[in-house]
Design a protein around this motif. Structure first.
Motif, PDB file in Angstrom:
ATOM      1  N   THR A 100       0.865  -1.308   0.032  1.00 28.84           N
ATOM      2  CA  THR A 100       0.246  -0.022  -0.066  1.00 28.84           C
ATOM      3  C   THR A 100       0.763   1.230   0.035  1.00 28.84           C
ATOM      4  OG1 THR A 100       0.062   0.101   2.408  1.00 28.84           O
ATOM      5  CG2 THR A 100      -1.902  -1.028   1.184  1.00 28.84           C
ATOM      6  N   LEU A 101       2.214   1.247   0.332  1.00 26.01           N
ATOM      7  CA  LEU A 101       2.964   2.261   0.396  1.00 26.01           C
ATOM      8  C   LEU A 101       3.878   2.514  -0.735  1.00 26.01           C
ATOM      9  CD1 LEU A 101       4.284   2.270   4.124  1.00 26.01           C
ATOM     10  CD2 LEU A 101       2.426   3.471   3.187  1.00 26.01           C
ATOM     11  N   THR A 102       4.071   3.529  -1.413  1.00 25.68           N
ATOM     12  CA  THR A 102       4.931   3.722  -2.410  1.00 25.68           C
ATOM     13  C   THR A 102       6.496   3.907  -1.933  1.00 25.68           C
ATOM     14  OG1 THR A 102       3.189   4.743  -3.630  1.00 25.68           O
ATOM     15  CG2 THR A 102       5.517   4.872  -4.498  1.00 25.68           C
ATOM     16  N   ILE A 139      19.000  -6.842  -3.428  1.00 21.24           N
ATOM     17  CA  ILE A 139      18.174  -5.575  -3.831  1.00 21.24           C
ATOM     18  C   ILE A 139      17.332  -5.150  -2.666  1.00 21.24           C
ATOM     19  CG2 ILE A 139      16.346  -5.137  -5.317  1.00 21.24           C
ATOM     20  CD1 ILE A 139      17.095  -7.418  -7.103  1.00 21.24           C
ATOM     21  N   PHE A 140      17.186  -3.716  -2.501  1.00 21.04           N
ATOM     22  CA  PHE A 140      16.244  -3.231  -1.504  1.00 21.04           C
ATOM     23  C   PHE A 140      15.498  -2.114  -1.870  1.00 21.04           C
ATOM     24  CE2 PHE A 140      20.380  -0.922  -1.818  1.00 21.04           C
ATOM     25  CZ  PHE A 140      20.213   0.010  -1.699  1.00 21.04           C
ATOM     26  N   SER A 141      14.502  -1.748  -1.110  1.00 20.77           N
ATOM     27  CA  SER A 141      13.566  -0.808  -1.601  1.00 20.77           C
ATOM     28  C   SER A 141      13.227   0.008  -0.022  1.00 20.77           C
ATOM     29  CB  SER A 141      11.956  -1.442  -1.678  1.00 20.77           C
ATOM     30  OG  SER A 141      12.288  -2.021  -3.219  1.00 20.77           O
ATOM     31  N   LEU A 142      13.225   1.353  -0.239  1.00 24.09           N
ATOM     32  CA  LEU A 142      13.109   2.069   0.866  1.00 24.09           C
ATOM     33  C   LEU A 142      11.730   2.891   1.160  1.00 24.09           C
ATOM     34  CD1 LEU A 142      14.877   3.508   3.282  1.00 24.09           C
ATOM     35  CD2 LEU A 142      15.451   5.191   1.992  1.00 24.09           C
ATOM     36  N   LEU A 165       6.376   4.617   8.595  1.00 27.49           N
ATOM     37  CA  LEU A 165       6.457   3.323   9.374  1.00 27.49           C
ATOM     38  C   LEU A 165       5.050   2.327   9.223  1.00 27.49           C
ATOM     39  CD1 LEU A 165       7.764   4.660  12.726  1.00 27.49           C
ATOM     40  CD2 LEU A 165       8.851   3.273  11.068  1.00 27.49           C
ATOM     41  N   PRO A 166       5.133   1.314   9.332  1.00 24.88           N
ATOM     42  CA  PRO A 166       3.949   0.545   8.735  1.00 24.88           C
ATOM     43  C   PRO A 166       2.616   0.846   9.641  1.00 24.88           C
ATOM     44  CG  PRO A 166       5.333  -0.774  10.372  1.00 24.88           C
ATOM     45  CD  PRO A 166       6.093   0.422   9.763  1.00 24.88           C
TER      46      PRO A 166
END
Length: 322
Positions: A106-108, A188-191, A195-196
């Motif tokens: 749900t978050l970009t 590989i990472f996404s930032l 906070l959830p």
């Protein structure tokens, strides 16, 4: 695909050998199954997941090789019951990890699917500290997913394989982000810069509770003023809410009853059904006064009042449970 794993409730079991309804309802029978965690269902081409809060399903998702998407809990249930090939795992994990996993849908992300050859991880961690950034990283190492949280610029804790909610330092995190998987591919990472948050889907039980309750209301009015006017009122009410709540197009009117299933957040579905109720009641303004309508409202919902109150339904209806 593998995700951080806590206490094992069931692991590497063929779905042919399980009663899925029994698994989903285990939390209702045994306190020990009222857990935060997830059910993963591994199929040849994808992975389905059901996320649990205190033993109850709150959301569901599907992972494929190149994509991920939230799906309805009922869709996952239907697939597992129709499949004869697949593996089921059930793990207890902290609620925070459940929320982290769901939030990635749900978050970009502000950085998506990067590696250390594209982004200097030392500079990134340094800037995060300067900005006093709060958020989290999703890290993919081969077919494994890890998660690390930042609070006010500091990496505080992480979820890595069997290591759940462990302390982490900037140097350890940098080392992980610059590592490779067993097949030699870069991590590989996404930032994410938030906070959830808790994102709860309208579960099959919630959908059925609201439909059964509202249908009982329609029947009570039909008994007093006839089914023809009741159906007309239901159609008018639904035509209004379909404009504001697109997912309600999945609900149809059969006779004088609402039927169907929806894929929507719990809060939005409850609001939609409350708005339907309010608009349905308004169609009776030309026939009866508010006192009569309120009396029928209370009679129709008396057997459901405690369940509806716990869901917050009466927060949005013109008549309250008092």
């Amino acid at each position: 695909m593998r995700f951080p794993r806590g206490r094992i409730l069931l692991e590497n079991t063929n779905i042919e050998f399980i009663n899925f309804d029994s698994i989903l309802n285990a939390g209702k029978r045994e306190r020990s199954h009222r857990i935060h965690g997830y059910i993963s269902l591994l199929y040849p081409s994808d992975v389905d997941m059901i996320f649990l809060s205190l033993g109850e399903p709150i959301n569901a998702a599907r992972f494929t090789q190149n994509a991920r998407t939230l799906i309805s809990i009922n869709e996952v249930i239907k697939k597992v019951k129709e499949s004869n090939v697949g593996i089921i795992n059930i793990y207890e994990v902290p609620e925070e990890l459940v929320l982290l996993m769901v939030s990635t849908f749900t978050l970009t992300p502000i950085l998506k699917d990067k590696d250390h050859t594209q982004i200097s991880v030392e500079k990134m961690i340094g800037q995060i500290a300067v900005d006093k950034f709060s958020g989290f990283l999703e890290i993919k190492k081969g077919n494994e997913f890890f998660y690390s949280l930042f609070e006010k610029g500091i990496p505080t804790r992480g979820y890595f394989g069997d290591k759940i909610n462990v302390s982490i330092t900037p140097s350890i995190l940098i080392q992980l982000l610059k590592s490779t998987s067993k097949d030699g591919l870069n991590v590989i990472f996404s930032l994410y810069d938030k906070l959830p948050e808790r994102i709860e889907q309208a579960t099959p039980a919630t959908v059925q509770l609201l439909l059964k309750s509202v249908n009982n209301l329609i029947k009570e009015f039909a008994a007093s003023y006839g089914p023809t006017f009741a159906k007309k009122g239901a159609l008018i009410a639904k035509s209004h809410i379909d404009e504001d709540y697109k997912f309600m197009s999945e609900i149809t009117i059969n006779g004088i009853e609402l039927t169907g299933d929806v894929f929507a957040s719990k809060d939005e579905f409850i609001k939609a059904m409350a708005e339907f109720t309010n608009r349905f009641l308004k169609t009776y303004d030309v026939i009866c006064n508010d006192k009569i309508k309120e009396n029928i409202f209370k009679i129709a919902l008396k057997d459901f009042r405690f369940a509806l109150k716990s869901q917050g339904f009466f927060n949005y209806t013109i008549f309250k449970d008092e």
